[in-house]
Motif scaffolding. Sequence first.
Motif, mmCIF file in Angstrom:
data_model
loop_
_atom_site.group_PDB
_atom_site.id
_atom_site.type_symbol
_atom_site.label_atom_id
_atom_site.label_comp_id
_atom_site.label_asym_id
_atom_site.label_seq_id
_atom_site.Cartn_x
_atom_site.Cartn_y
_atom_site.Cartn_z
ATOM 1 N N LYS A 466 13.754 -19.349 5.650
ATOM 2 C CA LYS A 466 14.496 -20.371 5.453
ATOM 3 C C LYS A 466 14.309 -21.520 6.042
ATOM 4 C CE LYS A 466 18.339 -18.450 5.896
ATOM 5 N NZ LYS A 466 20.067 -18.274 5.824
ATOM 6 N N CYS A 467 14.063 -21.726 7.316
ATOM 7 C CA CYS A 467 13.774 -22.777 8.215
ATOM 8 C C CYS A 467 12.257 -23.463 7.738
ATOM 9 C CB CYS A 467 13.460 -22.292 9.514
ATOM 10 S SG CYS A 467 13.271 -23.576 10.668
ATOM 11 N N CYS A 468 11.262 -22.499 7.359
ATOM 12 C CA CYS A 468 9.954 -23.162 7.123
ATOM 13 C C CYS A 468 10.012 -23.832 5.756
ATOM 14 C CB CYS A 468 9.190 -22.003 7.019
ATOM 15 S SG CYS A 468 8.475 -21.156 8.825
ATOM 16 N N PHE A 469 10.975 -23.126 4.820
ATOM 17 C CA PHE A 469 10.750 -23.996 3.454
ATOM 18 C C PHE A 469 11.745 -25.162 3.362
ATOM 19 C CE2 PHE A 469 8.611 -20.013 2.131
ATOM 20 C CZ PHE A 469 7.771 -20.592 0.901
ATOM 21 N N TRP A 470 12.713 -25.194 4.319
ATOM 22 C CA TRP A 470 13.551 -26.224 4.379
ATOM 23 C C TRP A 470 12.631 -27.515 4.912
ATOM 24 C CZ3 TRP A 470 14.876 -29.317 8.658
ATOM 25 C CH2 TRP A 470 16.015 -30.157 8.331
ATOM 26 N N CYS A 471 11.976 -27.173 6.142
ATOM 27 C CA CYS A 471 11.020 -28.030 6.528
ATOM 28 C C CYS A 471 9.968 -28.446 5.401
ATOM 29 C CB CYS A 471 10.454 -27.742 7.685
ATOM 30 S SG CYS A 471 11.377 -27.348 9.291
ATOM 31 N N LEU A 472 9.223 -27.626 4.798
ATOM 32 C CA LEU A 472 8.346 -27.848 3.680
ATOM 33 C C LEU A 472 9.107 -28.860 2.801
ATOM 34 C CD1 LEU A 472 5.588 -27.624 2.578
ATOM 35 C CD2 LEU A 472 6.447 -25.390 1.521
ATOM 36 N N GLU A 473 10.205 -28.506 2.348
ATOM 37 C CA GLU A 473 10.901 -29.308 1.256
ATOM 38 C C GLU A 473 11.245 -30.614 1.604
ATOM 39 O OE1 GLU A 473 15.101 -29.348 -1.407
ATOM 40 O OE2 GLU A 473 14.466 -27.934 -0.113
ATOM 41 N N LYS A 474 11.795 -30.923 2.929
ATOM 42 C CA LYS A 474 11.782 -32.278 3.462
ATOM 43 C C LYS A 474 10.449 -32.817 3.540
ATOM 44 C CE LYS A 474 16.193 -32.135 4.125
ATOM 45 N NZ LYS A 474 17.062 -32.868 3.522
ATOM 46 N N PHE A 475 9.423 -32.335 4.021
ATOM 47 C CA PHE A 475 8.121 -32.944 4.073
ATOM 48 C C PHE A 475 7.689 -33.419 2.889
ATOM 49 C CE2 PHE A 475 3.296 -32.615 3.740
ATOM 50 C CZ PHE A 475 2.902 -33.595 4.760
ATOM 51 N N ILE A 476 7.438 -32.466 1.679
ATOM 52 C CA ILE A 476 7.049 -32.695 0.507
ATOM 53 C C ILE A 476 7.893 -33.791 -0.153
ATOM 54 C CG2 ILE A 476 6.968 -31.753 -2.159
ATOM 55 C CD1 ILE A 476 6.342 -29.410 -1.029
ATOM 56 N N LYS A 477 9.333 -33.909 -0.114
ATOM 57 C CA LYS A 477 10.266 -35.229 -0.537
ATOM 58 C C LYS A 477 9.794 -36.450 0.184
ATOM 59 C CE LYS A 477 14.419 -33.211 -1.661
ATOM 60 N NZ LYS A 477 15.902 -32.988 -1.589
ATOM 61 N N PHE A 478 9.334 -36.506 1.528
ATOM 62 C CA PHE A 478 8.939 -37.575 2.096
ATOM 63 C C PHE A 478 7.539 -38.312 1.576
ATOM 64 C CE2 PHE A 478 6.428 -39.331 5.614
ATOM 65 C CZ PHE A 478 6.968 -40.488 5.890
ATOM 66 N N LEU A 479 6.612 -36.926 1.404
ATOM 67 C CA LEU A 479 5.285 -37.352 0.961
ATOM 68 C C LEU A 479 5.310 -37.978 -0.554
ATOM 69 C CD1 LEU A 479 2.253 -37.271 1.789
ATOM 70 C CD2 LEU A 479 2.075 -34.994 0.686
ATOM 71 N N ASN A 480 6.139 -37.136 -1.369
ATOM 72 C CA ASN A 480 6.229 -37.703 -2.810
ATOM 73 C C ASN A 480 6.844 -39.175 -2.724
ATOM 74 O OD1 ASN A 480 5.515 -35.254 -3.433
ATOM 75 N ND2 ASN A 480 7.205 -34.738 -4.717
ATOM 76 N N ARG A 481 7.893 -39.483 -1.998
ATOM 77 C CA ARG A 481 8.535 -40.690 -1.974
ATOM 78 C C ARG A 481 7.268 -41.732 -1.857
ATOM 79 N NH1 ARG A 481 13.904 -42.524 -1.256
ATOM 80 N NH2 ARG A 481 14.058 -44.710 -0.399
ATOM 81 N N ASN A 482 6.485 -41.539 -0.713
ATOM 82 C CA ASN A 482 5.775 -42.503 -0.399
ATOM 83 C C ASN A 482 4.467 -42.435 -1.449
ATOM 84 O OD1 ASN A 482 6.109 -43.867 2.481
ATOM 85 N ND2 ASN A 482 6.552 -41.584 2.585
ATOM 86 N N ALA A 483 3.954 -41.416 -1.889
ATOM 87 C CA ALA A 483 3.106 -41.407 -3.137
ATOM 88 C C ALA A 483 3.613 -41.909 -4.141
ATOM 89 C CB ALA A 483 2.850 -40.019 -3.528
#
Length: 632
Positions: A466-483
Amino acid sequence: FKGPIYDRDKPFLFYFDIVKCASPLVLLEFQCPTTQICVSKCPDRYMTYLGAYLVPADLQYYRQFCVPEFGDLSKVRRAAPSGALSHLMARRCLPAIQAKKGVIMVGNETTYDDGRGSRRNVTELLEGAKKANVVLEMRQLAMKIFEDYTVSWYWIIIGLVIAMVASLIFIVLLRFLAGIMVWVMIVLVILVLGYGIFHCYMEYAKLKGEAGSDVSLTDLGFQTDLRVYLHLRQTWLAFMIILCVVEVVIILLLIFLRKRILIAIALIKEASRAVGHIMMSLLFPLCTFFLLCLCIAYWASTAVFLSTSNEAVYKVFNESACQFSGQTCSPEKFNTSNVTKLCPDAQCLFAFYGGETAYHKYLIILQFFNVFMFFWLANFVIALGQVTLAGAFASYYWAFKKPDDMPAFPLFSAFGRALRYHTGSLAFGSLILAIVQVIRLLILLSHGVPPAADNKFAKFLLSCLKCCFWCLEKFIKFLNRNAYIMIAVYGTNFCTSARNAFFLLMRNIIRVAVLDKVTDFLFFLGKLLIVGSVGILAFFFFTQRIKLVQDTAPPLNYYWVPILTVIVGSYLIAHGFFSVYGMCVDTLFLCFCEDLERNDGSPERPYYMSPELSAILLKGTLEPSKSADSQG
C-alpha cells in the motif's frame, strides 16, 4: 420478507424472532431476516405458540401477533416463536431486557423458551436487540440528515455561492495585488487559526464544573447525535491541541521559508498576469467537472445495469443441521416442498443477485472492467484539462511581446490542439495511472480478506505494498503533469515528453524543491483561508449565533450536516480556482527552466521571461554562471 406496510391503526413494529436480528445479514441488508408485522400494541406477557394453543384465551391473545395470511391457526406451522414481554422504543417492540446485579434478565428469568421446546439464554435476545437497534439508529440518522438537507439546502447553496464569490474576488485581487494579498492571506490564516484556538479554550473553560462534561470520549463511545460530543471538555481540548499544532507548524514554515516566499510571490505575480490575459481559464474547471460527471454517470449506470441484469437467488437457511442448507430455493414453492418436512425450522431467504449462466459467472470481471474504465476515463478528462491549460499558459510565456504575440483565443486553441494531436498521448498517460490506481484499489480491498487479516506476514506485506503503490501513484501523477506541459509546448509524444520533463526537472531539482512546494503551500493557505472563513460564517449562522439573522436559520436535527457540506463544497470550489493557478505556476516554471537552457539573455538569444520574473528568479543564479563562463 422486507417488512410490513405502515398501518395507521397499527403503528408499532413487532419482530417474530428478535434473535434472528443478530445475523450478519442485518448489517448488509439493514433488515432483520425474520418476519415483521405491524401491531396496535406491544405484547405485555410472555408466551409461545405451543403454550398458547391449549388455552383459548391465550390463543385469542396470540392471534394478533400472527401474520395476516394465517387466518386459521390450526394450519399454522410456526407463528411467532416467542411473544416476549416487550417495551416500546421508537415504535419498535423490543424485549424488556434489564440487568439485576450484573445479570441480564427478561422479567425474572435468565433463559427463555424459544417456542420449539428448548431453553435459550437471554444474552441471545440482547444481541438481536442490539443489532436491531443499530439498524434503527442508522435509519433514524439517515432520515434526520435527509430532513436537515430538505430544510437547509437553499442556505447551503448560498454558502457555496459565497465561497465561489470569495474565491473569485481573491483571484482578481491576486491579479493586481499579488504580493500584498499573499502576506495578507498568511496573516489572516494565522489569525483565523488563533481565533479557533481561543474559541476552543473558551468552550473548554465554560464546561468546567458542568455535570457530565468530564466524561472521556472512550467511555462515551459512538453517538449518532454528535452534539453530545460538544458538551465534553475533552472534545474541545482535542480541537485546541490540533489547532495549536497546525498554527505552530505554519509559523515555523513561514520563518524558515521567508526568503523563498519572496521568490514564490514573484512567480505568483507572473501567473496572475497570465491568468489576467486568459480570464476564461478560471471557468475551464467547470468543463472538466462536467466531463467528470459524465464519466461518473457512465460508470454508475453501467454498474447498476450489470448488478440488476441478474436474478434474485434465494438460499435455504437453517439453524440446525440440514442437508438442504445453502441450496437454492423458490419462495413460492418452499412451503410445499420436502425441505420443510425434513427441516422444520428451515427458511427460504434472499441471499444475493446472480445466476448460473456463463454471463453471471463472469459478472464480477465485467464490474472490475467497468471500474477500470472509470479510472481511465476520469484520468483522461483530468489530463485533457491539464494539457489545455498548459498550452494556453505556455502561449503566454513564449510570446516575446506579451500579450501582442499571443493567439486570439489561447484557451480554445489549446483545447483544439489537445483533441486533434494529443489524444493518444493523453490516453496512454491516463492508462498507466489507471493501472496503478486499480492495483492499489485491489490491495486496499484485499487487506480485510480473511487470509490476509489472519496472517501477520500478509498484513505486513500488504501494508508495504500500500505504501509503495501510494508513492508510485503520486510520482506518476507528478510526472504525467509535467509531461503534459511538455506535450503542450513541443507537441512530442508522451514517452518523449515524460523523459524530457523528468531530466529537465532533475537538472533544476533545487528550484523544483523550493519554488514548487512553496507555491503549493501558499495556495494551500489560500484555500484554508476561504474554507475557514466560510466555515466560521456557516457555523455562526446554523447555530443561530448571529443575532441579526437568528430567526432566519432553519431548525435542524444536526447543525453539523449543512456546516460540513458547506465546508467540503467550499474546499472543492476553492480548489477548482486555485488549480488553475497551480497549473499556471507549473507551466511557467517549466518554461522558465527550458528558457534558461535554450537562451542566455543575449540579443541573439534573448529570454522570453518577463523582466519582473527574471529580476527575481535569476538573482544569484545567473551571475555565477556568467562569471564561470568568463573564467573558462
